[in-house]
Structures are given as C-alpha cells and as structure tokens.
Write an enzyme that holds these catalytic residues in place. Structure first.
Site, mmCIF file in Angstrom:
data_model
loop_
_atom_site.group_PDB
_atom_site.id
_atom_site.type_symbol
_atom_site.label_atom_id
_atom_site.label_comp_id
_atom_site.label_asym_id
_atom_site.label_seq_id
_atom_site.Cartn_x
_atom_site.Cartn_y
_atom_site.Cartn_z
ATOM 1 N N HIS A 162 2.031 117.155 87.629
ATOM 2 C CA HIS A 162 3.096 117.293 86.908
ATOM 3 C C HIS A 162 3.754 118.895 86.553
ATOM 4 O O HIS A 162 3.442 119.282 86.961
ATOM 5 C CB HIS A 162 2.585 117.128 85.125
ATOM 6 C CG HIS A 162 3.879 116.720 84.636
ATOM 7 N ND1 HIS A 162 4.240 117.668 83.684
ATOM 8 C CD2 HIS A 162 3.915 115.094 83.421
ATOM 9 C CE1 HIS A 162 5.329 116.702 82.498
ATOM 10 N NE2 HIS A 162 5.462 115.665 82.641
ATOM 11 N N ASP A 200 -5.384 119.970 84.083
ATOM 12 C CA ASP A 200 -3.911 119.758 83.057
ATOM 13 C C ASP A 200 -5.514 118.131 83.429
ATOM 14 O O ASP A 200 -5.408 117.748 83.569
ATOM 15 C CB ASP A 200 -3.463 119.887 83.613
ATOM 16 C CG ASP A 200 -2.269 118.464 83.100
ATOM 17 O OD1 ASP A 200 -2.742 117.672 82.014
ATOM 18 O OD2 ASP A 200 -1.283 118.927 83.733
ATOM 19 N N GLN A 235 -3.571 113.427 80.895
ATOM 20 C CA GLN A 235 -4.171 111.243 81.196
ATOM 21 C C GLN A 235 -5.451 111.820 81.209
ATOM 22 O O GLN A 235 -5.814 110.140 81.232
ATOM 23 C CB GLN A 235 -2.798 111.346 82.475
ATOM 24 C CG GLN A 235 -1.567 111.671 82.332
ATOM 25 C CD GLN A 235 -0.960 110.797 81.622
ATOM 26 O OE1 GLN A 235 -1.716 109.386 80.661
ATOM 27 N NE2 GLN A 235 0.539 110.910 81.510
ATOM 28 N N LYS A 242 -0.841 112.107 73.217
ATOM 29 C CA LYS A 242 -1.098 111.076 74.136
ATOM 30 C C LYS A 242 -2.986 110.359 73.851
ATOM 31 O O LYS A 242 -3.148 109.963 74.647
ATOM 32 C CB LYS A 242 -1.351 111.612 75.965
ATOM 33 C CG LYS A 242 0.341 112.108 76.412
ATOM 34 C CD LYS A 242 0.425 112.535 77.791
ATOM 35 C CE LYS A 242 1.446 113.369 77.967
ATOM 36 N NZ LYS A 242 2.393 112.144 78.334
ATOM 37 N N CYS A 254 8.147 113.338 86.014
ATOM 38 C CA CYS A 254 7.982 114.848 86.248
ATOM 39 C C CYS A 254 7.229 114.961 86.915
ATOM 40 O O CYS A 254 6.467 116.489 86.635
ATOM 41 C CB CYS A 254 7.635 114.997 84.701
ATOM 42 S SG CYS A 254 8.371 114.395 83.564
HETATM 43 N N1 C6P Z 1 3.396 113.065 81.210
HETATM 44 C C1 C6P Z 1 4.007 111.427 81.234
HETATM 45 O O1 C6P Z 1 5.950 110.236 81.092
HETATM 46 P P1 C6P Z 1 2.867 117.361 77.131
HETATM 47 O O2 C6P Z 1 4.958 116.701 77.254
HETATM 48 O O3 C6P Z 1 3.105 118.889 77.101
HETATM 49 O O4 C6P Z 1 2.410 116.374 76.189
HETATM 50 O O5 C6P Z 1 2.418 116.739 78.627
HETATM 51 C C2 C6P Z 1 3.211 116.908 79.946
HETATM 52 C C3 C6P Z 1 1.916 116.778 80.293
HETATM 53 C C4 C6P Z 1 1.059 117.214 81.141
HETATM 54 N N2 C6P Z 1 0.752 116.704 82.868
HETATM 55 C C5 C6P Z 1 0.410 115.578 82.336
HETATM 56 C C6 C6P Z 1 -0.550 115.183 83.114
HETATM 57 C C7 C6P Z 1 0.985 114.833 81.615
HETATM 58 O O6 C6P Z 1 1.065 113.299 82.109
HETATM 59 C C8 C6P Z 1 1.837 115.472 80.863
HETATM 60 C C9 C6P Z 1 2.961 114.249 80.537
HETATM 61 C C10 C6P Z 1 4.387 111.971 80.583
HETATM 62 O O7 C6P Z 1 3.465 111.034 82.329
HETATM 63 C C11 C6P Z 1 5.665 112.708 79.788
HETATM 64 S S1 C6P Z 1 6.504 113.422 81.376
#
Ligand code: C6P
Length: 408
Positions: free
Chosen positions: A125, A202, A205, A228, A366
């Site tokens: 991401h 990370d 997910q 999430k 992203c």
């Molecule tokens: N992915 C998606 O629709 P934040 O925005 O900080 O809560 O998470 C960022 C982020 C970082 N790593 C991974 C693997 C992610 O999936 C995400 C967020 C969302 O896939 C929004 S772009």
C-alpha cells in the site's frame, strides 16, 4: 459449506446493514476500505461522551481518572489480542499510516545512513512505500523492491537475493489489500533476522481476518488500523518490541510524551507515552477495545474459516462470468476478490452495481506500483467480512452479470 457462525444474529448487531441504498438492501463488500461497526462499539462511544468524557493522564479528578483507567485497560485488551509481551509495547496511533510513518521517521533518523537499504514488496500500500521513500531520500538510503509472480505471490527466493548486510529494515504487508495474498511473514521475518535487519509488518488487512501473535511471528514492529477491525476511525496501533521502542527517538513532541521540560533540556517519558504526544483519540482507543472484545466473542478462528468459505464461493461464482479476470490468485488468500472485465472500466462496474445497493471499491486501491506490475489502471474489488452472507454473494454476482451485459 459449514456455516460456523450465526450470521443472522451477528448482522443484528450492525445497524447499518439493515439500511437500503438506492432502493435496495445494502450489500456491503467494501470492508477492506473500512468495516462497519457493531452496536456495542457505537454504545461505547456514546457512553464515553455521555458519562466519562475528560482528558487522560492529566487530572486528579474522578472523570479524568476513570477515562485514564478505561484507556489503559483498552491498551491491555489490545496487548492480549495480538499477544504482545508488555502493554507498553502497544502505541496508540491515528492508524496504520501514522504507525508506519512513526517508525520510518524515528528509526530512519537514528539508524539509517547513506547506502543502507530498506526492502519492501511490489504489493505494498502507498502507506508502506512513501514513508520509506521520504526517509531514504533524506538519508541517501536505497529502497529495494521484492517482485511478485503473476498470481500475486511474494517471491521468497528473490527476497533472499535482495537481503544483505546493508539491509536495515524490511517492511512488508501481512495481507495485500488489493490481491488478498497472505504473505509468509514468519519466514520473511526469520530471514531478515539472519541478516540482523528489523522487520515491520503492515497488518491493516490481517488483524480483522486472522489470528495475529506478534511474539510467535517475532515481528519487530506491527501496524494496524481500528476502523478496518470494526472499531472507530482515527485510531490504530503500532506494536514494537520494548527494547527497540526504547532505542528510538520520539516521533512528535508535545504534552504527555515528556518527563520534565526546561528551556535548556527536555527529558522524555517512558513507553508508551514517549510516542503519544498530545491528547489522543481517547474514545477511539476505548472503543477499539470494545471491537476487540466483539471479535473475541465470535472467535477469530471461526471468522477466518467462515470468510474463507465465502471467498471460495464468490471466486467460483465470479469465474462463471465470461470476460471476468481475477487479479490475485495466490494459494493463500484472505477475503479480497479483485477483478477486471476486459473491455470495461472498473469505475463503470462499481457505479452500476451501486445503483443496485452493492458497495465495492474500484481503482488502484492505493497500490499504484502493483497496478503497473499487472499493467492495469485499477480493479474492482469486493472485500468481505464475517457479517456478509452467501446470499449477498449471489446478489453481487447477479448484479455483476447485469453490469457486464450492459457494458460489453
Ligand atoms: N487500505 C483500502 O481500501 P489507514 O488509512 O492508515 O487506516 O490504512 C492504510 C493502509 C495500510 N496498509 C494496507 C495494507 C491497507 O489496506 C491500508 C488501507 C484501504 O484498501 C484504504 S486505501
């Protein structure tokens, strides 16, 4: 098909799931972007503001002490959930992005030198790419990228070739938000440690879908987001090993992160407060613990099994539609189904099925470099949670057939 969960009763906990969108019952398949919240989490938030609201770590009055206790208890709940050794290894952040930026900035400032290397993977991401690019540019360090195969699997052999004595840190996603690939993070960590490199995972997910044990993984840092995993937005977690967190300089300066301040010299607070400058998202932290309690009550193993069945079912169904190409066919996948329909644009598919009440995400998610790897501008992505049903998958497949019919 083994229905391991009482989905009908679970769904009653999520008020939003009973609303209609564009005259149709909502089918919410955008859980990868953000999950829905159970009534228990909503109640915690409203109870806090009605009865406990005040600042933490600052007041001797009763409200402040109650809020402080609730916040620190929340930290312990999260510690147990990911099996961290100490509660002070749990740093409250704004989310995954904030957590990764914290490590990139703080670790980078102290430990990164010219010519050092950071390793990431093709499926990261932007949150796990850009912070490393920023610090590498500042320090003259080099960013290396592990390739993936056409199924969307991390290539361990190629990773081993990139690891060297120059590698200072490896930052890899546990589960890909776009492909659903579950990466062999335990192996990735062990191989990095052989080279004395640190590893940040990370887990944005992963945590909502699978059991995470940071000690078993031997992760140095592990980042995830509250929103999430059925908790509120604006709160997330950085886990770090105690010794490492102690060795890092603070990320931001301000209230709560200090022991003493004079104009000549400031001393910093102990963990975890050293990394929590300013008034945090207090209710966010407390409600995140309610979300964790909720997950625990259902059982993360049952969640994983059920979602796996849902994903397999959706995958079989979608393969029946002519023209649909799945992006991400790793052997080990979590509940993400990304696809393209050649000759159509993902946005058009998303727009048409939204008219039928179905929420999916479309675009690059992203992960632009990953889209470039597959030579596509974006995908349509259905991402499931434990409150989704097989009937909803059928509704989605029928809607998709209609959309494809209209567009081709
Ligand atoms: N992915 C998606 O629709 P934040 O925005 O900080 O809560 O998470 C960022 C982020 C970082 N790593 C991974 C693997 C992610 O999936 C995400 C967020 C969302 O896939 C929004 S772009």
């Amino acid at each position: 098909m083994t229905e391991t969960l009482d989905i009908a009763s679970i769904r009653k906990d999520f008020p939003i799931l009973s609303r209609e969108v564009n005259g149709h019952p909502l089918v919410y398949f955008d859980n990868g972007a953000s999950s829905q919240k159970p009534q228990q989490v909503i109640d915690t938030i409203s109870h806090y503001y009605q009865y406990e609201n005040s600042n933490i770590h600052r007041g001797i009055h009763t409200l402040s002490q109650e809020a402080t206790t609730a916040y620190e208890e929340a930290r312990k709940t999260i510690q147990k959930f990911i099996n961290a050794k100490h509660d002070h290894e749990i740093i409250f952040t704004k989310g995954t992005t904030d957590a990764i930026n914290l490590v990139a900035s703080s670790f980078g400032k102290k430990f990164l030198n010219e010519g050092d290397e950071i390793i990431i993977s093709t499926m990261e991401h932007h949150s796990n790419i850009v912070p490393w690019q920023i610090i590498c540019e500042e320090k003259g360090a080099i960013l290396k990228v592990v390739p993936i195969n056409d199924k969307g699997e991390f290539l361990v052999d190629e990773y081993e070739k990139l690891l060297s004595d120059k590698t200072k840190l490896v930052a890899v996603t546990h589960v890909s938000n776009t492909l659903g690939t579950i990466n062999p993070v335990k192996e990735i960590i062990a191989k990095a440690h052989q080279k004395e490199a640190l590893v940040l995972i990370d887990g944005a997910q992963a945590v909502p879908h699978t059991k995470v044990d940071v000690q078993e993984l031997d992760a140095d840092f592990y980042a995830f987001s509250g929103h999430k995993m059925f908790g509120p937005t604006g709160v997330g977690i950085l886990y770090g090993k105690e010794g490492l967190l102690n060795s890092l300089p603070p990320y931001q300066g301000g209230g709560d992160m200090i022991k003493t301040v004079t104009f000549e010299k400031t001393t910093y607070n102990d963990l975890p407060h050293k990394f929590e400058a300013g008034t945090p998202n207090i209710v966010g932290g407390i409600a995140l613990a309610t979300a964790v309690d909720y997950i625990n009550e259902i059982g993360i193993d049952k969640i994983e099994t059920y979602e796996h069945e849902l994903l397999n079912y959706a995958t079989e169904q979608i393969k029946q539609i002519e023209g649909v190409r799945i992006i991400g066919e790793a052997q080990k996948k979590a509940s993400v189904l990304s696809f393209v329909v050649d000759g159509t644009h993902p946005t058009d598919i998303g727009t048409i099925i939204d008219k039928l009440g179905i929420a999916i995400r479309t675009g690059h998610h992203c992960t632009e470099p990953l889209m470039n790897r597959f030579n596509i501008p974006g995908t349509a992505r259905a991402s499931f949670a434990f409150y989704n049903t097989f009937e909803e998958v059928d509704t989605f497949i029928n809607a998709l057939k209609r959309a494809v019919g209209m567009l081709l």
